[in-house]
Motif scaffolding. Structure first.
Motif, short mmCIF file in Angstrom:
data_model
loop_
_atom_site.label_atom_id
_atom_site.label_comp_id
_atom_site.label_asym_id
_atom_site.label_seq_id
_atom_site.Cartn_x
_atom_site.Cartn_y
_atom_site.Cartn_z
N THR B 27 0.82 -1.22 0.00
CA THR B 27 0.00 0.00 0.00
C THR B 27 0.85 1.27 0.00
N ARG B 33 -5.06 -0.69 -2.66
CA ARG B 33 -5.80 -1.00 -1.44
C ARG B 33 -5.90 -2.50 -1.22
N PRO B 56 -8.14 3.47 -6.80
CA PRO B 56 -9.47 3.72 -6.22
C PRO B 56 -10.59 3.81 -7.24
N THR B 157 -8.70 -1.10 1.79
CA THR B 157 -8.31 0.23 2.25
C THR B 157 -6.82 0.42 2.05
N ASP B 158 -6.40 1.63 2.04
CA ASP B 158 -4.95 1.87 2.02
C ASP B 158 -4.44 1.80 3.46
#
Lengths: 356, 356, 356, 356
Positions: B27, B33, B56, B157-158
């Motif tokens: 990441t 992500r 994203p 998610t990052d």
């Protein structure tokens, strides 16, 4: 489903040099079985499944050598890398539509885990191929289910194979006409080994149709990139070819055989377009090349005797496509509020061209 | 799940020449992500899912170039041929267990069809990889579901990435100890381009563990083919490596980058056994190499500047494996009526060996 | 050597949909040059060299992206792995006979070292292909020399290309008749990019000749495996295809383009036999995809616009073979104390079949 | 040339689990012979040839199955596509320098045509590999000749193999020190088949040297990309690995074996840089897998028994590199008016590090 009596040979198209096997079908290779489920539901589901089993036994316990070639790999075929690494097939082959490969894999895993003798199997390399029938089928509706997959496997049988708008060919198009499932075979003369080579295709691709040299697409003005044609054909789509033989081939020579199947596809006028997933998978059923745990092959057909098999694979594939087109019947659907029709190849016009 | 504080670097293992990125994780590559779902249910389900998203946005509309290498293709990875033919990734990547690839494909198709802007998409090349967690997980029970797949995608998610016995690494073993998910990264010096290279591994393979040169497997007498060892390690299993970079690479150079990841795996003492599916998939996130409909790349990092990236990919992969092992916690299970334990690497013993 | 006026188009064979370029030759692609040396000496040396240069500059300093496909890799082509790894061509291409590849490599190295600007070059990836002209040429006598190789490179020019029994086609046979060098080109309509695609073939292979759908081999009873034919054709031999385009293609898309050339070969009735080395090498001359030290491409024709180029490559290749056959003149030789004759395709008979 | 007594084992480096064969050399595989010619002439010619013959018979008449893997294909290896297509080796293997591959091919053709029984042979697939010794050798002067190639073939013998700065390793560098030819072998325990696996390397590559886990390159501050090191090593160069075994392997499993050799190379700290041609070629000598005209294999070692052979190939390759470095002696040259020195690995310092 009865086998249509409109196969290419009845219309005078018998490409190549070698004689066909008794059924002129992949099932001429002893032990090979085909099962199909046609899914036509509501006004828009026009799809299905075609299963090919390499022999009547447990394919996981008794593996067959296999080779694969992708002329254009725009496709979702599953099970590719293990098939290439080990050179073998350990499940039946399922053909279906593009968005149903996940459930085909799921079904092949379930089927394999459930086979007697496989009680402790924990790894299954499911082999499934597809073409995109979204021109006639509401493919996003996901009409083919896990149950259909298992039904196709259960329905597998030897004998004649239903062709045209059936199974995984229910919603396919080819060269602007209705495509579908087709099959053919060749038997080599005894001096060349006497082996059988069978092919089964799921024809869903485009270009400019040529039938044993006759440029039907151009003559009927329906072909890819035909700017002035009345109706333009789409070159995309895909073709899956499955080739079976009873010769004792290594996986390497099966990979070579698979490549030749694409020679047969080329002769039908394929455009091999960017968006076409054009695959051939070949396997050999000879007992001396089957593999069980801890056991390798004890025979190997030599390289320098392969050429006639290569020719036979191309011929059977070419005729299998012609059979798919000649046997396919018109299929109607309703997509996005619009009536769409996949018209059968006009056999009377083709016959007239053939005589001209 | 908090990130364990037992990463390899804390124990003094920092393989290679280049500095790690800020998170020392995949990441670190901006936009990438990761989402994970750990499935531990009943006494025998020890499995999960790890999702990697390249950026994203909508990965189908804005594709990233990608390359793949199979050091040993005994695996069920899905989406291979189209990724190779087009040199691009059009879905997130899901990692899971061997028998769950079908439902991973199904979930990726569903997820893709549901993305805003994809309302007319009819073809999806789902990319899913796996390793076989059947040594700790009742894999035939099929504990990972379609829902878990979608949850992992949604959870992406990052930031820091959970490592060890989590996600697709919940039930994996490596070198006879508990394996799992691990990650690491490298940042090139500005003179070499300044690019970031991150790796994430699902470690489930064997051999004789080497930690940055230290032959831990031999010293602890646990390794593949160790006839006199107290406990014999199994070399089979597999490893999936995902490599991400922000350099503007072509698919060909990404394929080359993927090959180097296997150099990192080799250095950990991998046996690359017959039954191991050892894959690396690399993708590039740089905006100038992304592809939309009708649009190609406008940049291309030249061949003769690739070497530092190659070194970075091997280093990040090697350390990602060490992180997987160092962060993995002991997992117990009950399979076939027998208690099985995947023991965590004994970090104290390792630390002692390191100091010796 | 004048260009024969017996090209396939003059006989009514113009396969495909697209228009040919002005010369209907690979040299329609601006900058591409061809040089040929015909070596007919004594009673048995019937061989030669054909050189193709990608552009008028230094090909080592200004490399062109390139892709290769071997439909059947029974051949001695040199320079393969580096071409594939880097996706580029750094020397001219030499075509010659099977046993002369070593000296072709030697000559390309010498030529490259001697180019202005290459004074410190220490590594040269020479690309040379071959087919086996041993049916008419005393190939063991090694009649083609290093000097001939350099002469062919020096003779390279744009403009019309000599076809038939010239250069590397001097001693080749195809489908039982005299084969040779042939070329053709296609120009895409402006709406499809307007690009040129040219092909040059060294035709030395067999099967059952089909000329734009007309089964000439079967009609004239000369074809591979024709048990009852008066004269049996040999399927072995090989074909080298070189494809050039001015479109800004990546090496990956050039590799795909090369695969399509084999579709054109298939349509001529190729057997793709075990002993045939069937290769296609494609390169792109567009300035935006050329590569100098430390510099990559700045353009990339997108995948989804490739299909018309694919069709064009197949068409140009197919017609190039027809030109090779139509332009080839009868060549006699004396091998092993026996007179052998490679007879030209009987153009009058072919014309009659065409009209029938 | 006597075999140096400074092999890696004498210094305490014996990587891996398996025992070495009696000679710890590729010639432990019965029938395999090695011949070398060292060419040191004038002040700048520092090069040579190494020949490997698979068995004492006619390799063209009695072919051995073979497989190839290019970890990085920046090299000029000849004979690649036919070896891959047919899965066999029909000539000896010659290793030499980069610009001498053409004459290596020429010599192998001459040698093959001249073998008794080959009087009517008209097609020869010469297999030759190279690395670039231009750091010590005036490679543009083309000091290795056709005659040297034939001498190396004629000199081939079983028994111990000269290592270090000899043959094709005369001018090579590795990890910043003098590289060269090295060899090693492993014998499997009877329970694992008892087979022998031998490796021979031409080491000319870079990275950060690791000797059985000991980071010699870092400790001696000589490694690729070491910005602050006193002397910077070059990562480019190449490595050719030849692996021989007496196990009855198929070409596919030999290709897999070749891939594992690169695992051994990775463990030595290879950078696998852009400009490195890193190849492994594996062949099997077992009589049951040899191929004559019209005859295939009658044995095939099964996939699921391959893993120990894989481990053995990596180990033998790793130790062969260490032997090349440990046996190489300092070589001086004069290039471009400048004295250049390829210094031998400082064995005393290495021994001290080993003890530390």
């Amino acid at each position: 489903m009865p086998v249509p009596d409109t196969r290419a040979r009845a219309l005078g198209f018998a490409p190549g040099l070698f004689a066909a096997g008794p059924l002129n079908a992949i099932t001429d290779v002893a032990g090979v079985r085909v099962g199909q489920v046609t899914v036509m539901e509501g006004e828009a589901t026009r799809t299905g499944v075609t299963a090919i089993l390499p022999h009547p036994g447990n394919p996981f316990a008794e593996r067959v050598p296999a080779g694969l070639f992708a002329m254009n790999g725009y496709g979702k075929m599953a099970g590719v890398t293990q098939l290439q690494e080990l050179g073998e097939l350990e499940t039946p082959i399922l053909l279906t539509n593009t968005l149903a490969v996940g459930r085909a894999v799921e079904a092949l895993v379930d089927w394999t885990l459930a086979q007697p003798g496989n009680e402790s199997v924990r790894s299954v390399n499911a082999v499934a191929g597809e073409t995109n029938d979204g021109r006639l089928n509401d493919i996003r509706a996901r009409g083919v289910t896990h149950k259909h997959m298992l039904q196709a496997l259960a329905a597998a049988t030897d004998g004649p194979v239903a062709e045209g708008s059936v199974g995984a060919g229910t919603g396919t198009m080819a060269f602007g006409w209705k495509g579908g499932i087709g099959t053919s075979s060749r038997r080599l003369p005894p001096a060349l080994g006497g082996w059988l080579v069978g092919a089964l295709v799921q024809a869903n691709y485009g270009g400019a149709l040529v039938m044993d040299g006759l440029p039907v697409g151009r003559l009927l003005k329906k072909y890819y990139l035909a700017e002035h044609a009345a109706e333009q054909a789409d070159a995309d789509g895909s073709v899956m070819v499955v080739v079976a033989t009873d010769a004792p081939l290594s996986d390497r020579n099966l990979q070579r055989l698979a490549r030749r199947a694409m020679g047969g596809i080329a002769r039908t006028g394929a455009a091999f377009s960017d968006g076409s997933g054009d695959y051939a998978l070949a396997f050999a059923t000879h007992p001396a090349v089957r593999r069980a745990a801890g056991q390798g092959a004890t025979e190997d057909w030599p390289n320098d005797r392969m050429s006639p098999l290569f020719v036979a694979a191309a011929e059977a594939t070419e005729e299998a496509v012609l059979n798919a087109l000649c046997c396919a019947t018109t299929v109607e659907s309703r997509l996005g509020g619009r009536r769409v029709v996949g018209r059968a190849l006009p056999l009377d016009q083709v016959a007239a061209l053939r005589r001209a």
